[in-house]
Design a protein around this motif. Structure first.
Motif, PDB file in Angstrom:
ATOM      1  N   PRO A  84       0.809  -1.225   0.000  1.00 37.60           N
ATOM      2  CA  PRO A  84       0.000   0.000   0.000  1.00 37.60           C
ATOM      3  C   PRO A  84       0.845   1.279   0.000  1.00 37.60           C
ATOM      4  N   VAL A  85       2.058   1.198   0.567  1.00 36.47           N
ATOM      5  CA  VAL A  85       2.904   2.398   0.677  1.00 36.47           C
ATOM      6  C   VAL A  85       3.757   2.640  -0.572  1.00 36.47           C
ATOM      7  N   TYR A  86       3.639   1.750  -1.567  1.00 34.65           N
ATOM      8  CA  TYR A  86       4.490   1.854  -2.757  1.00 34.65           C
ATOM      9  C   TYR A  86       4.372   3.227  -3.423  1.00 34.65           C
ATOM     10  N   GLY A  87       3.131   3.722  -3.564  1.00 37.56           N
ATOM     11  CA  GLY A  87       2.909   5.034  -4.190  1.00 37.56           C
ATOM     12  C   GLY A  87       3.594   6.161  -3.439  1.00 37.56           C
ATOM     13  N   SER A  88       3.471   6.142  -2.113  1.00 39.93           N
ATOM     14  CA  SER A  88       4.115   7.165  -1.276  1.00 39.93           C
ATOM     15  C   SER A  88       5.633   7.088  -1.403  1.00 39.93           C
ATOM     16  N   ALA A  89       6.157   5.877  -1.421  1.00 41.80           N
ATOM     17  CA  ALA A  89       7.603   5.671  -1.543  1.00 41.80           C
ATOM     18  C   ALA A  89       8.105   6.236  -2.866  1.00 41.80           C
ATOM     19  N   LEU A  90       7.365   5.965  -3.928  1.00 37.63           N
ATOM     20  CA  LEU A  90       7.737   6.440  -5.255  1.00 37.63           C
ATOM     21  C   LEU A  90       7.672   7.962  -5.334  1.00 37.63           C
ATOM     22  N   ASP A  91       6.629   8.541  -4.739  1.00 34.66           N
ATOM     23  CA  ASP A  91       6.496  10.008  -4.722  1.00 34.66           C
ATOM     24  C   ASP A  91       7.672  10.644  -3.996  1.00 34.66           C
ATOM     25  N   PHE A  92       8.037  10.063  -2.861  1.00 37.70           N
ATOM     26  CA  PHE A  92       9.151  10.605  -2.084  1.00 37.70           C
ATOM     27  C   PHE A  92      10.455  10.459  -2.862  1.00 37.70           C
ATOM     28  N   THR A 113      13.745   2.468  -3.610  1.00 38.47           N
ATOM     29  CA  THR A 113      12.289   2.305  -3.467  1.00 38.47           C
ATOM     30  C   THR A 113      11.964   1.225  -2.443  1.00 38.47           C
ATOM     31  N   VAL A 114      12.700   0.123  -2.486  1.00 39.66           N
ATOM     32  CA  VAL A 114      12.495  -0.960  -1.510  1.00 39.66           C
ATOM     33  C   VAL A 114      12.776  -0.446  -0.091  1.00 39.66           C
TER      34      VAL A 114
END
Length: 121
Positions: A84-92, A113-114
């Motif tokens: 679920p946090v993948y999008g937030s990680a990518l944005d950051f 990203t990981v």
């Protein structure tokens, strides 16, 4: 506390710098990212944050030296993309990479990203 996390991450960067593992410019950029990270995720786990910042600094240094990291296991990346946090990680990631002129190759971006997904969970 938040201050302690920032201090401990910056201290880690100082050690890498003073031991000649990273250059001043990489240290400066990594410290900028420390600030961004703490703004975004003040309650970040210190061990995970330390792993991320260390990886970032080493990645920056590899890029400066023209060295390439071996690609991440594709399965790991696929698993992370389901988080679920993948999008937030990518944005950051996008945001923090916009703060530097260094061109991070996809392999380095995948590893970062990981790390960010682990941090943002």
């Amino acid at each position: 506390s938040i201050m302690n996390l920032e201090e401990s991450l910056n201290q880690r960067l100082e050690i890498l710098l003073s031991s000649g593992v990273i250059t001043q410019s990489i240290s400066d950029y990594s410290k900028t990212v420390v600030k961004l990270l703490i703004n975004q995720k003040p309650e970040a786990d210190s061990d995970r944050a330390a792993m991320f910042i260390t990886h970032l600094a080493m990645a920056g240094q590899r890029i400066l030296e023209g060295k390439e990291e071996k690609p991440l296991d594709g399965q790991i990346l696929e698993t992370v993309k389901q988080e679920p946090v993948y999008g937030s990680a990518l944005d950051f990631l996008t945001y923090m990479l916009n703060q530097t002129d260094l061109e991070f190759p996809d392999t380095e971006k995948d590893f970062l990203t990981v790390h960010l997904c682990n941090l943002f969970m």
